[in-house]
Write a protein that holds these residues in place. Sequence first.
Motif, short mmCIF file in Angstrom:
data_model
loop_
_atom_site.label_atom_id
_atom_site.label_comp_id
_atom_site.label_asym_id
_atom_site.label_seq_id
_atom_site.Cartn_x
_atom_site.Cartn_y
_atom_site.Cartn_z
N LEU A 1 71.43 20.09 -2.30
CA LEU A 1 71.33 18.74 -2.57
C LEU A 1 70.46 18.11 -1.25
CD1 LEU A 1 74.97 17.63 -3.61
CD2 LEU A 1 72.87 17.66 -5.06
N GLY A 2 70.28 18.90 -0.40
CA GLY A 2 69.67 18.23 0.67
C GLY A 2 70.57 17.14 1.81
N THR A 3 71.76 17.28 1.44
CA THR A 3 72.62 16.66 2.23
C THR A 3 73.16 17.38 3.71
OG1 THR A 3 74.46 17.31 1.22
CG2 THR A 3 73.40 15.44 0.31
N ALA B 1 91.67 15.32 1.87
CA ALA B 1 91.81 14.36 0.70
C ALA B 1 90.64 13.26 1.12
CB ALA B 1 93.10 14.04 0.67
N GLU B 2 90.71 12.75 2.31
CA GLU B 2 89.63 11.82 2.72
C GLU B 2 88.28 12.32 2.45
OE1 GLU B 2 90.71 10.82 6.85
OE2 GLU B 2 92.59 10.22 6.26
N GLN B 3 87.72 13.45 2.82
CA GLN B 3 86.50 13.80 2.82
C GLN B 3 86.20 14.26 1.26
OE1 GLN B 3 84.26 13.44 5.09
NE2 GLN B 3 86.00 12.54 6.14
N PRO C 1 80.50 16.65 -4.70
CA PRO C 1 79.19 17.27 -5.32
C PRO C 1 78.49 18.46 -4.89
CG PRO C 1 79.21 14.78 -4.74
CD PRO C 1 80.65 15.38 -4.24
N ALA C 2 78.66 18.61 -3.51
CA ALA C 2 77.93 19.84 -3.03
C ALA C 2 78.87 20.99 -3.19
CB ALA C 2 77.88 19.64 -1.21
N GLY D 1 77.30 23.96 -5.58
CA GLY D 1 77.23 25.30 -4.79
C GLY D 1 78.17 26.27 -5.71
N SER D 2 79.16 25.95 -6.07
CA SER D 2 80.20 26.72 -6.64
C SER D 2 79.41 27.09 -7.96
CB SER D 2 81.53 26.15 -7.19
OG SER D 2 82.20 25.92 -5.83
N LEU D 3 78.92 26.29 -8.86
CA LEU D 3 78.32 26.64 -10.04
C LEU D 3 76.89 27.61 -9.86
CD1 LEU D 3 78.28 23.20 -12.06
CD2 LEU D 3 79.68 25.22 -12.52
#
Length: 183
Positions: free
Chosen positions: A105-107, A122-124, A130-131, A135-137
């Motif tokens: 994702l380039g993040t 939970a906050e994060q 998304p990452a 990454g898991s997929l």
Amino acid sequence: MPRRFLQRYMPKPDTLKRQRSLRFMAPLIADPRLWQLTRRNVANAFSVGLFCAMLPIPFQMVVAALGARFCRCNLALAAGLVWITNPLTMPLVFYGNYRLGTFFLGTPLREAPSRISTSWIAEQMHDIMPALVLGSLVSALVLAVTANVAVRLIWRWHVSHHWKRRRHKRRRRRARIEAEFDD
């Protein structure tokens, strides 16, 4: 892969059907195609099991069992391989998947605090998800395809090696018998 080796460690379908906790799954367990140990069934079971192991979801074994049913591969292997991501290895695997996702994702990576707590996670989660999912997929697909190809190649090598050994034994036995007749 040696079929006898796998059969030695696999549970028997009749034993599983008799367990009270698994009676609701009796139609799924009763299908004999889900217990066969062929090269294709074992390779596909490795793919399904390892794919489900990399997914950051609860009830991975249920998903693997349904995937085994859908792909018509070995149920016991698919469900058992999910335990590669057990409570000890899960944080490392999912952190690696998260890092892989941030790379694609380039993040930037999120810095973890000195003490990680469930409230911090939970906050994060909104920023991490998304990452982590990407990454898991990616890792699940790569691992599933690699495992499928590797199992098929290893199985084929094992069978050809076994046939070569048998052919060599037959030749030695034939030569020994011919030598006895020549004397």
